[in-house]
Write a protein that holds these residues in place. Structure first.
Motif, PDB file in Angstrom:
ATOM      1  N   LEU A  45       0.831  -1.206   0.000  1.00  0.00           N
ATOM      2  CA  LEU A  45       0.000   0.000   0.000  1.00  0.00           C
ATOM      3  C   LEU A  45       0.866   1.256   0.000  1.00  0.00           C
ATOM      4  CD1 LEU A  45      -2.799  -0.957   2.572  1.00  0.00           C
ATOM      5  CD2 LEU A  45      -2.968  -0.945   0.077  1.00  0.00           C
ATOM      6  N   ALA A  46       1.893   1.259   0.844  1.00  0.00           N
ATOM      7  CA  ALA A  46       2.759   2.437   0.942  1.00  0.00           C
ATOM      8  C   ALA A  46       3.471   2.696  -0.385  1.00  0.00           C
ATOM      9  CB  ALA A  46       3.766   2.245   2.068  1.00  0.00           C
ATOM     10  N   ARG A  47       3.970   1.649  -1.017  1.00  0.00           N
ATOM     11  CA  ARG A  47       4.678   1.806  -2.283  1.00  0.00           C
ATOM     12  C   ARG A  47       3.770   2.326  -3.388  1.00  0.00           C
ATOM     13  NH1 ARG A  47       8.164  -3.859  -2.215  1.00  0.00           N
ATOM     14  NH2 ARG A  47       9.958  -3.058  -1.025  1.00  0.00           N
ATOM     15  N   ARG A  48       2.507   1.961  -3.336  1.00  0.00           N
ATOM     16  CA  ARG A  48       1.558   2.376  -4.368  1.00  0.00           C
ATOM     17  C   ARG A  48       0.870   3.697  -4.026  1.00  0.00           C
ATOM     18  NH1 ARG A  48      -1.198  -2.365  -7.384  1.00  0.00           N
ATOM     19  NH2 ARG A  48       0.388  -3.988  -7.368  1.00  0.00           N
ATOM     20  N   GLY A  49       1.224   4.271  -2.879  1.00  0.00           N
ATOM     21  CA  GLY A  49       0.610   5.525  -2.469  1.00  0.00           C
ATOM     22  C   GLY A  49      -0.842   5.382  -2.084  1.00  0.00           C
ATOM     23  N   LEU A  50      -1.200   4.228  -1.518  1.00  0.00           N
ATOM     24  CA  LEU A  50      -2.580   3.941  -1.153  1.00  0.00           C
ATOM     25  C   LEU A  50      -2.765   4.001   0.360  1.00  0.00           C
ATOM     26  CD1 LEU A  50      -3.105   0.883  -3.524  1.00  0.00           C
ATOM     27  CD2 LEU A  50      -3.994   3.209  -3.857  1.00  0.00           C
ATOM     28  N   PRO A  51      -3.929   4.415   0.825  1.00  0.00           N
ATOM     29  CA  PRO A  51      -4.154   4.504   2.269  1.00  0.00           C
ATOM     30  C   PRO A  51      -4.326   3.124   2.906  1.00  0.00           C
ATOM     31  CG  PRO A  51      -6.173   5.021   1.080  1.00  0.00           C
ATOM     32  CD  PRO A  51      -5.089   4.874   0.036  1.00  0.00           C
ATOM     33  N   ASP A  52      -3.870   2.990   4.121  1.00  0.00           N
ATOM     34  CA  ASP A  52      -4.033   1.742   4.884  1.00  0.00           C
ATOM     35  C   ASP A  52      -5.343   1.831   5.652  1.00  0.00           C
ATOM     36  OD1 ASP A  52      -3.822  -0.584   6.269  1.00  0.00           O
ATOM     37  OD2 ASP A  52      -2.041  -0.030   7.422  1.00  0.00           O
ATOM     38  N   ILE A  53      -6.436   1.515   4.950  1.00  0.00           N
ATOM     39  CA  ILE A  53      -7.775   1.568   5.535  1.00  0.00           C
ATOM     40  C   ILE A  53      -8.442   0.211   5.351  1.00  0.00           C
ATOM     41  CG2 ILE A  53      -8.064   4.049   5.216  1.00  0.00           C
ATOM     42  CD1 ILE A  53      -9.611   3.516   2.682  1.00  0.00           C
ATOM     43  N   ALA A  74      -6.864   4.252  -8.613  1.00  0.00           N
ATOM     44  CA  ALA A  74      -6.351   3.996  -7.265  1.00  0.00           C
ATOM     45  C   ALA A  74      -7.162   2.902  -6.584  1.00  0.00           C
ATOM     46  CB  ALA A  74      -6.389   5.287  -6.443  1.00  0.00           C
ATOM     47  N   ARG A  75      -8.475   2.911  -6.787  1.00  0.00           N
ATOM     48  CA  ARG A  75      -9.318   1.877  -6.185  1.00  0.00           C
ATOM     49  C   ARG A  75      -9.036   0.506  -6.791  1.00  0.00           C
ATOM     50  NH1 ARG A  75     -14.386   2.987  -7.567  1.00  0.00           N
ATOM     51  NH2 ARG A  75     -14.116   5.013  -8.564  1.00  0.00           N
ATOM     52  N   LYS A  76      -8.765   0.476  -8.087  1.00  0.00           N
ATOM     53  CA  LYS A  76      -8.383  -0.791  -8.722  1.00  0.00           C
ATOM     54  C   LYS A  76      -7.070  -1.310  -8.136  1.00  0.00           C
ATOM     55  CE  LYS A  76     -10.467  -0.317 -13.333  1.00  0.00           C
ATOM     56  NZ  LYS A  76     -10.157  -0.209 -14.781  1.00  0.00           N
ATOM     57  N   ARG A  77      -6.098  -0.401  -7.931  1.00  0.00           N
ATOM     58  CA  ARG A  77      -4.817  -0.817  -7.355  1.00  0.00           C
ATOM     59  C   ARG A  77      -5.005  -1.377  -5.951  1.00  0.00           C
ATOM     60  NH1 ARG A  77      -3.108   4.181  -9.420  1.00  0.00           N
ATOM     61  NH2 ARG A  77      -2.778   5.018  -7.321  1.00  0.00           N
ATOM     62  N   MET A  78      -5.915  -0.777  -5.197  1.00  0.00           N
ATOM     63  CA  MET A  78      -6.169  -1.282  -3.845  1.00  0.00           C
ATOM     64  C   MET A  78      -6.795  -2.674  -3.897  1.00  0.00           C
ATOM     65  SD  MET A  78      -8.142   0.466  -0.620  1.00  0.00           S
ATOM     66  CE  MET A  78      -6.633   1.309  -0.104  1.00  0.00           C
TER      67      MET A  78
END
Length: 223
Positions: A45-53, A74-78
Motif C-alpha cells: 500500500l505504501a509503495r503504491r501511495g494507497l491509504p491503509d484503511i 487507485a481503487r483498482k490498485r487497492m
C-alpha cells in the motif's frame, strides 16, 4: 489439536429480494502466522501511495464512503493489492450460493445452508476433526446464517460453535478477506448469468479479464 477460526461474510437479502445470496467462509488455523503477509500488504500500500484503511469491496468498487476521494485507478490498485495479500495468507475458503427463487425466506435459507454445510463438513471431515476448538466470527449476525453454522458444526463435529462479533485486529483483517472472496464469487455468478453491471465491467473488465485476473487467483484458496 488446535483452534480453527471461521470468518463469515454474506451477500444478498435473506428474504429473497436479491437475485443471488452467497455465504463465504474463510478458514484459518490459529497456529499459522499472519504477520509476514500483513507486513507485505502494508508495504505494498505504501509503495503504491494507497491509504491503509479497512477493505470493503462494495464501497471500494463504487467509490463510496472511505473511498470517495480515490479515483478509479487507485481503487483498482487497492483491490489488486488486497488480492495479492489474500494469496499470501495461510487460509482456505468455501462459498455457498443460492438463487432467490430457491428459498424466498430466512427459514428456508437456514435449512438449505445447514444442509450444504453438513455435506461440506462431511466431505472434509478429517480436516475439521483435527481441531479441538472451532470459533466462528460473524459481524453481521444474520440469524439464519448464524443458526445454520451452529447447527451444522454441532451436528457434524459434536462441537459447540460459538459466534463472536467482537474481534481483535487479526480477526477483523480476516473478516475483510471473507468480504473480498465473497465479492469475487458474486461477480463470477453475475458474469456467468449475464447480469454483470457497468460497475463490474468498469472495475474488472470483461468476463475473460475477470476470470484471468481475479477469479483464478481467488480460487487457488478454495478448500
Amino acid at each position: 489439536m488446535g483452534e480453527l477460526s471461521i470468518f463469515c461474510d454474506e451477500s444478498g437479502m435473506q428474504e429473497g429480494s436479491s437475485r443471488f445470496y452467497l455465504v463465504t467462509l474463510v478458514f484459518h488455523n490459529q497456529a499459522d502466522d499472519l504477520e509476514a503477509a500483513l507486513d507485505s500488504y502494508r508495504l505494498s500500500l505504501a509503495r503504491r501511495g494507497l491509504p491503509d484503511i479497512p477493505f470493503h469491496a462494495t464501497p471500494l468498487k463504487r467509490g463510496h464512503d472511505a473511498y470517495r476521494e480515490m479515483d478509479l485507478e487507485a481503487r483498482k490498485r487497492m483491490f489488486v493489492s488486497f488480492g495479492v495479500f489474500v494469496q499470501r495468507l495461510p487460509v482456505r475458503y468455501a462459498t455457498f450460493s443460492y438463487k432467490s427463487r430457491e428459498f424466498g425466506n430466512a427459514d428456508r435459507l437456514r435449512a438449505l445452508l445447514k444442509r450444504d454445510l453438513v455435506l461440506f463438513l462431511s466431505d472434509h471431515l478429517e480436516y475439521f476433526q483435527s481441531f479441538e476448538t472451532v470459533k466462528v466470527y460473524y459481524d453481521n449476525g444474520q440469524p439464519a446464517v448464524a443458526a445454520a453454522l451452529r447447527d451444522a458444526i454441532g451436528f457434524m463435529l459434536a462441537k459447540d460453535a460459538y459466534v463472536y462479533r467482537d474481534a481483535n485486529y487479526r480477526a477483523f483483517c480476516l473478516a475483510q478477506v471473507a468480504d473480498y472472496l465473497c465479492d469475487v464469487e458474486l461477480s463470477a455468478l453475475k458474469y456467468e448469468s449475464h447480469t454483470d453491471t457497468a460497475t463490474d465491467v468498469r472495475f474488472f473488465g470483461g468476463i475473460g479479464a475477470f476470470k484471468r485476473n481475479y477469479l483464478k487467483q481467488a480460487r487457488r484458496k478454495r478448500l
